[in-house]
Design a protein around this motif. Structure first.
Motif, short mmCIF file in Angstrom:
data_model
loop_
_atom_site.label_atom_id
_atom_site.label_comp_id
_atom_site.label_asym_id
_atom_site.label_seq_id
_atom_site.Cartn_x
_atom_site.Cartn_y
_atom_site.Cartn_z
N MET A 50 0.85 -1.19 0.00
CA MET A 50 0.00 0.00 0.00
C MET A 50 0.88 1.24 0.00
O MET A 50 2.07 1.18 0.33
CB MET A 50 -0.90 0.01 1.24
CG MET A 50 -1.94 -1.10 1.26
SD MET A 50 -3.18 -0.93 -0.04
CE MET A 50 -4.18 0.41 0.60
N ARG A 51 0.28 2.38 -0.36
CA ARG A 51 1.02 3.64 -0.28
C ARG A 51 1.37 3.95 1.16
O ARG A 51 0.55 3.74 2.06
CB ARG A 51 0.21 4.79 -0.87
CG ARG A 51 0.07 4.74 -2.38
CD ARG A 51 -0.42 6.06 -2.94
NE ARG A 51 -0.51 6.03 -4.38
CZ ARG A 51 0.52 6.25 -5.22
NH1 ARG A 51 1.72 6.50 -4.72
NH2 ARG A 51 0.35 6.21 -6.52
N ASP A 68 -2.63 1.58 -5.03
CA ASP A 68 -3.81 2.32 -4.59
C ASP A 68 -4.97 1.87 -5.47
O ASP A 68 -4.82 0.98 -6.33
CB ASP A 68 -3.59 3.83 -4.64
CG ASP A 68 -3.19 4.33 -6.02
OD1 ASP A 68 -3.39 3.59 -7.02
OD2 ASP A 68 -2.66 5.45 -6.12
#
Length: 392
Positions: A50-51, A68
């Motif tokens: 994930m970011r 994302d």
């Protein structure tokens, strides 16, 4: 000439504020590299995560691809990146392949797995907690993806039972948490002949749950009140010094940030030492190895202690604790339910008098860790030898 493989490390991280995910990443990289070398394979890693807000990677020279919503569904996003890989090894951030973290998180965990196997990439679920999956459609979706995986590796017997219940035809195996292989600098001999060094890891997440009264995990005692009592008790002893240790830091969510809570507790108890946040999981484990005793709510702070033979009392908030430490035949931990605050406090204080027995139990279990990882290593080795890869 060595064969070269591009290995995707799904739901690992090089930049997570939660050092537990970093510990899983570095531990798994160490294991995979060792297996690959034995199989005559050169591996190139791509971390798929994930970011994240943190900017300093915990390992150099490894590509990280952040996922994302747009990248997940874009034709030139996640699926295009998967096309460049030879296989995908998914660790589920340790315990996120479950329904307890909500629909959105589950959707990301499920769809990334699905897209990988849809593209014809062998998928291994590395040692992790599987479940709980308590309702539909989570149970059906989890079963479907586990049956399509190359192998699903549980890190405790409860997770193995969940695999066998939901997906009995899936290839499954039992191992132990890969963070036991996290490299560190042993500092246990640097702090001898002085006061007992007591570490307290107060989870920001669990402290917030206690303050709000939400108690999402169903603890039967007030988590924050217990930690205040422990800090007050040990810091008032002439033979102890207390260190507040963080293991998950989140600049974007102070309620899940151990550092914010440690700052507050250090102002409340000025006699304690607030240890600065660590640059990475290996640095945290190195410091933890210098302690005589640790009380911790973060799972991988507990593993860092255990694997450096520092006596530890895990404060359980899910079945992943009893599953892992039960597998290791280590009984010193608090249960999620059934105890009030007095019982938990008295148990921890009493356990402090059993440091030698705790350390002996850790040492005995660590002698079995490589044996417990054998099934996972064999799964990796078999896949690496079968994949065609590229000429190195």
């Amino acid at each position: 000439m060595l064969k070269r493989l591009r290995v995707g490390l799904l739901w690992h991280s090089l930049r997570a504020g939660n050092l537990g995910v970093g510990a899983l990443t570095l531990g798994n990289i160490a294991i995979i590299r060792e297996v690959a070398a034995s199989a005559g394979v050169d591996v190139e890693f791509v971390v798929l995560s994930m970011r994240e807000s943190s900017t300093d990677p915990i390992a150099e020279g490894i590509e990280q691809y952040e996922i994302d919503t747009r990248r997940l569904f874009s034709p030139d996003g996640f699926r295009a990146k998967v096309d460049t890989l030879d296989c995908v090894i998914d660790i589920g951030a340790g315990d996120s392949f479950a329904d307890i973290y909500g629909a959105k998180r589950f959707a990301f965990l499920y769809l990334t797995k699905k897209f990988a196997v849809d593209r014809g990439k062998p998928l291994i679920l590395a040692p992790q907690t599987i479940g709980p999956f308590t309702r539909q459609p989570y149970r059906w979706l989890a079963s479907r993806i586990m049956r399509r995986a190359e192998c699903v590796v549980a890190r405790d017997e409860q997770s193995l039972a969940a695999i066998e219940e939901l997906a009995p035809s899936a290839r499954s195996a039992l191992a132990v948490d890969v963070a036991f292989k996290l490299p560190f600098d042993d500092q246990s001999s640097d702090c001898t002949g002085r006061k007992y060094r007591i570490g307290i890891n107060a989870s920001g997440l669990l402290c917030r749950q206690a303050e709000s009264g939400e108690n999402r995990f169903g603890l039967s005692f007030d988590y924050l009140a217990l930690h205040r009592r422990l800090i007050d008790h040990f810091s008032s002893r002439d033979d102890c010094e207390v260190f507040l240790v963080t293991h998950a830091n989140s600049a974007g969510d102070t309620g899940d940030d151990d550092g914010t809570r440690a700052d507050r507790l250090s102002r409340e108890f000025p006699a304690v030492t607030r240890v600065p946040d660590f640059a990475g999981p290996s640095q945290a484990k190195s410091f933890i190895s210098s302690l005589d005793f640790l009380v911790a709510g973060r799972m991988h702070a507990c593993i860092a202690a255990f694997s450096s033979e520092t006596p530890v009392i895990p404060i359980s908030y899910s079945r992943k604790f009893s599953g892992l430490f039960g597998l290791l035949e280590y009984p010193w931990l608090t249960p999620v339910t059934g105890w009030d605050e007095d019982e938990a406090f008295n148990y921890i204080v009493k356990s402090f008098e059993e440091l030698a027995a705790m350390k002996e139990a850790e040492g005995a279990a660590l002698q079995r860790v490589d044996e417990m990882l054998a099934a996972y290593r064999d799964t990796l080795s078999s896949l690496f030898q079968r994949l065609p890869g590229q000429a190195g």
